[in-house]
Motif scaffolding. Structure first.
Motif, short mmCIF file in Angstrom:
data_model
loop_
_atom_site.label_atom_id
_atom_site.label_comp_id
_atom_site.label_asym_id
_atom_site.label_seq_id
_atom_site.Cartn_x
_atom_site.Cartn_y
_atom_site.Cartn_z
N HIS A 68 3.85 -10.03 9.56
CA HIS A 68 2.67 -9.98 8.69
C HIS A 68 2.67 -11.23 7.83
CE1 HIS A 68 5.13 -8.98 5.12
NE2 HIS A 68 5.90 -8.35 6.00
N GLY A 69 1.56 -11.49 7.22
CA GLY A 69 1.49 -12.65 6.33
C GLY A 69 1.26 -13.95 7.07
N VAL A 70 1.16 -15.05 6.31
CA VAL A 70 0.92 -16.37 6.90
C VAL A 70 2.22 -16.89 7.52
CG1 VAL A 70 0.31 -18.75 6.34
CG2 VAL A 70 -0.95 -16.85 5.29
N GLN A 71 2.13 -17.31 8.76
CA GLN A 71 3.32 -17.72 9.50
C GLN A 71 3.63 -19.20 9.22
OE1 GLN A 71 4.80 -15.09 11.93
NE2 GLN A 71 3.68 -14.08 10.27
N LYS A 72 3.86 -19.47 7.96
CA LYS A 72 4.17 -20.84 7.55
C LYS A 72 5.16 -20.78 6.41
CE LYS A 72 0.74 -23.97 6.61
NZ LYS A 72 -0.70 -24.27 6.35
N TYR A 73 6.08 -21.74 6.37
CA TYR A 73 6.99 -21.78 5.23
C TYR A 73 6.26 -22.35 4.03
CZ TYR A 73 10.59 -20.82 8.69
OH TYR A 73 11.31 -20.24 9.68
N GLN A 74 6.84 -22.10 2.87
CA GLN A 74 6.22 -22.55 1.63
C GLN A 74 6.08 -24.06 1.60
OE1 GLN A 74 6.04 -19.66 -0.39
NE2 GLN A 74 4.44 -20.73 -1.48
N TYR A 87 9.01 -8.66 -0.15
CA TYR A 87 8.15 -8.18 0.94
C TYR A 87 7.89 -9.26 1.99
CZ TYR A 87 3.70 -6.79 3.13
OH TYR A 87 2.69 -6.50 4.02
N SER A 88 7.83 -10.51 1.55
CA SER A 88 7.47 -11.59 2.49
C SER A 88 8.54 -11.87 3.53
CB SER A 88 7.15 -12.88 1.71
OG SER A 88 8.27 -13.29 0.97
N THR A 101 14.35 -19.24 -4.65
CA THR A 101 13.44 -18.84 -3.57
C THR A 101 13.75 -17.42 -3.07
OG1 THR A 101 14.93 -19.90 -1.99
CG2 THR A 101 13.03 -21.19 -2.73
N GLY A 102 14.67 -16.74 -3.74
CA GLY A 102 15.06 -15.41 -3.27
C GLY A 102 14.05 -14.32 -3.57
N ILE A 103 13.32 -14.44 -4.68
CA ILE A 103 12.42 -13.35 -5.05
C ILE A 103 10.95 -13.78 -5.09
CG2 ILE A 103 14.24 -12.16 -6.31
CD1 ILE A 103 12.76 -12.95 -8.94
N THR A 104 10.71 -15.07 -4.94
CA THR A 104 9.32 -15.55 -4.85
C THR A 104 9.17 -16.40 -3.59
OG1 THR A 104 9.83 -17.48 -6.21
CG2 THR A 104 8.90 -15.56 -7.35
N GLY A 105 7.93 -16.64 -3.23
CA GLY A 105 7.65 -17.48 -2.06
C GLY A 105 7.64 -16.70 -0.75
N ARG A 106 7.23 -17.41 0.32
CA ARG A 106 7.24 -16.79 1.65
C ARG A 106 8.67 -16.74 2.18
NH1 ARG A 106 2.58 -20.60 3.37
NH2 ARG A 106 0.76 -19.54 2.48
N GLN A 107 8.78 -16.39 3.44
CA GLN A 107 10.08 -16.35 4.10
C GLN A 107 10.85 -17.64 3.81
OE1 GLN A 107 12.71 -15.06 5.03
NE2 GLN A 107 12.32 -14.17 7.05
N ILE A 112 2.50 -14.46 -3.61
CA ILE A 112 2.07 -15.11 -2.36
C ILE A 112 1.65 -14.07 -1.31
CG2 ILE A 112 4.39 -15.28 -1.31
CD1 ILE A 112 1.64 -17.95 -1.05
N SER A 113 2.32 -12.92 -1.31
CA SER A 113 1.99 -11.92 -0.30
C SER A 113 0.59 -11.36 -0.53
CB SER A 113 3.02 -10.78 -0.31
OG SER A 113 4.27 -11.28 0.12
N PHE A 114 0.22 -11.16 -1.81
CA PHE A 114 -1.12 -10.67 -2.12
C PHE A 114 -2.16 -11.75 -1.82
CE2 PHE A 114 1.68 -8.05 -4.77
CZ PHE A 114 1.29 -6.80 -4.36
N LEU A 115 -1.80 -13.00 -2.09
CA LEU A 115 -2.73 -14.10 -1.83
C LEU A 115 -2.92 -14.29 -0.32
CD1 LEU A 115 -1.38 -16.64 -4.48
CD2 LEU A 115 -3.50 -15.30 -4.62
N ASP A 116 -1.85 -14.18 0.43
CA ASP A 116 -1.91 -14.41 1.89
C ASP A 116 -2.61 -13.27 2.62
OD1 ASP A 116 -0.65 -16.83 1.77
OD2 ASP A 116 1.30 -16.12 2.51
#
Ligand SMILES: [Zn+2]
Length: 518
Positions: A110-116, A496-497, A95-101, A63-67
């Protein structure tokens, strides 16, 4: 560089109240807590020479590369933190190792300021399942639906290769409960009910883990794999927890499935005696938590059950052996396919808190089938987890003493020197904790091929927004502590997210100060 210079930059990983992060000093003042006075927080000055070209890994999701854009993210990782290895979230239902915050926690800068948005579903294989590898198992992989057809490994491999950045497929033992037929593979509790995790002793599950890793290593030009399991057996789950202050429901602990029972029998364990022992332990835990004070004390009556039912310990050993057999099988298979691939494990944080789990997790033994161990040394979240752990055992095994005294006993047993009970969630653990745990792991595997790459806490979402957060001075000190303790790399965690750029940059600053990167 002279030896003297090396010693100079390796010292001074201090820990001060100023390094705690915004708002925390006020909360400490409210608790009557001043700057720490004891020297325990300071890693001792060492003459360790930092390794040349160590793995500087980071856990990251597609998601971080996509965002943010693949090249842009790689620029940030290299410039700010000297990252040379990506641990791509490749299989999980968590949700610990994938997805946004993680929902409810503040967004990083950084990144899209939206939850998954989970409307498409969540979790599974974030690469592409190649079904030919899963012929021998009834448990089949699902393509994670989160990002449509995106394959997390294909997404980054070309750009990473061009820059000389390694790519690891990072998968964890976290399953969903909505998968078709999953009940056939799930663990069973003491009363035969299903729980949402799957059992290592189920042959289809064992073959699934092997098939997944074979798929990763044959289908992609990756540099290695990392797998991890954050679970222990029924015994520890009955009376202690790293994640639940009030402990787990002792009637729901696992696993007692037909496969575990058969394996127990083959080891000469009396299954009926084991069940009887777990029922006794369940009664004891419930009575302790209800506030009963056994006449002979909590500690003594705990041991009385163990002497009467040694099958409890045999059952726990069976579980842990099964986890380690999975490690070993994955290791051997992967090395036979491609011997240059680096194969290692995320070692669960319980290693720092539970003396029982530490006893069951002999790193020296693991070194026979590990190129590296990512030993979890999350310092900031570690404060909350230590507080949670000691609370969970404060009315069971440590029920005979005030909680602060139990914590001091715990520190002695585990060779840690950290803050008091009330402060822990507001301060986290110190860089000295990172140093001690790294050093212990390094000494455990001494003489083997296994490298220790500590898992470094950078902005891992803490349980409560009031609790402490990562800050650059502490991240800097903890980064140094990984190498002062003899680590030969590190893995910036958890994803990273959730990381703020200033904290990521603090890793790079420490590495530059140590002359590990230019
Ligand atoms: Zn089982």
């Amino acid at each position: 560089m002279s030896g003297l210079d090396r010693r100079r930059f390796l010292t001074g990983a201090g820990f001060t109240a100023a390094a705690l992060g915004a708002g925390v000093t006020e909360k400490l003042a409210a608790l009557g807590v001043g700057p720490r006075q004891d020297a325990g927080a300071q890693p001792a000055a060492e003459t360790v020479i930092p390794p040349q070209n160590p793995i500087i890994g980071i856990q990251i999701d597609a998601i971080s590369f996509l965002d943010e854009g693949t090249e842009k993210v790689l620029d940030i990782l290299q410039e700010k933190a000297g990252v040379n290895a990506l641990f791509m979230g490749s299989f999980t239902y968590g949700t610990g190792i994938t997805g946004r915050q993680i929902e409810g926690h503040p967004f990083p800068d950084h990144g899209v300021q939206k939850y998954q948005d989970f409307s498409r579903g969540h979790g599974g294989d974030y690469a592409t399942p190649h079904l030919e590898y899963y012929k021998d198992t009834a448990l089949k992989p699902e393509k994670a639906p989160d990002y449509g057809k995106v394959d997390c490994l294909e997404l980054v491999l070309p750009a990473a290769k061009k820059r000389g950045i390694k790519v690891f497929a990072w998968s964890e033992d976290v399953f969903g409960s909505h998968i078709p037929n999953i009940e056939k593979f799930q663990v069973r509790d003491l009363y035969g009910r299903n729980a949402h995790t799957v059992c290592f002793n189920n042959p289809d599950v064992h073959k699934f883990w092997l098939a997944l890793q074979e798929d990763f290593i044959r289908s992609y030009d990756i540099d290695g794999i990392m797998w991890g399991s954050e679970r222990y057996g029924a015994f520890c789950n009955m009376f202690e927890s790293v994640h639940q202050r009030n402990g787990n429901d002792p009637s729901r602990v696992t696993c007692f499935c037909e496969f575990c029972q058969a394996k127990a029998k083959s080891r000469g364990i009396d299954v009926q005696r084991a069940f009887a022992g777990f029922h006794e332990l369940e009664k004891w835990v419930k009575a302790c938590r209800a506030g009963n004070k056994p006449t002979d004390g909590h500690y003594v009556t705990f041991w009385r059950i163990l002497f009467r039912y040694p099958e409890l310990l045999a059952w726990e050993t069976l579980w842990n052996d099964s986890v380690h057999e999975t490690y070993e099988a994955i290791y051997k298979q992967t090395k036979s396919i491609r011997s240059s691939a680096q194969v290692g494990w995320h070692v669960w944080h319980a290693l720092s808190f539970s003396p029982y789990f530490r006893a069951q997790t002999d790193l020296k033994k693991l070194s026979d089938y590990s190129d590296y161990l990512k030993v979890t040394v999350y310092n900031n979240l570690g404060g909350t987890r230590m507080e949670t752990y000691i609370t969970s055992v404060s009315d069971t095994v440590y029920g005979d003493m005030p909680i602060d005294e139990a914590l001091q006993l715990e520190y002695r047993i585990m060779n840690l020197r950290e803050r008091g009970y009330a402060e822990l969630p507001y301060t986290g653990l110190s860089p000295d904790y990172v140093y001690r745990e790294t050093k212990r792991a390094v000494e455990d595997v001494k003489g083997s091929k296994t490298q220790i790459w500590p898992g470094l806490d950078v902005d891992i979402a803490n349980v409560d927004l009031q609790f402490s957060r990562s800050s650059p001075p502490v991240v800097n000190a903890c980064t140094k502590a990984c190498f002062q303790g003899g680590g030969e790399g590190l893995v910036i965690s958890r994803k990273y997210s959730e990381m703020r750029l200033a904290n990521l940059a603090a890793v790079g600053e420490a590495l530059r100060e140590m002359k590990i990167i230019a």
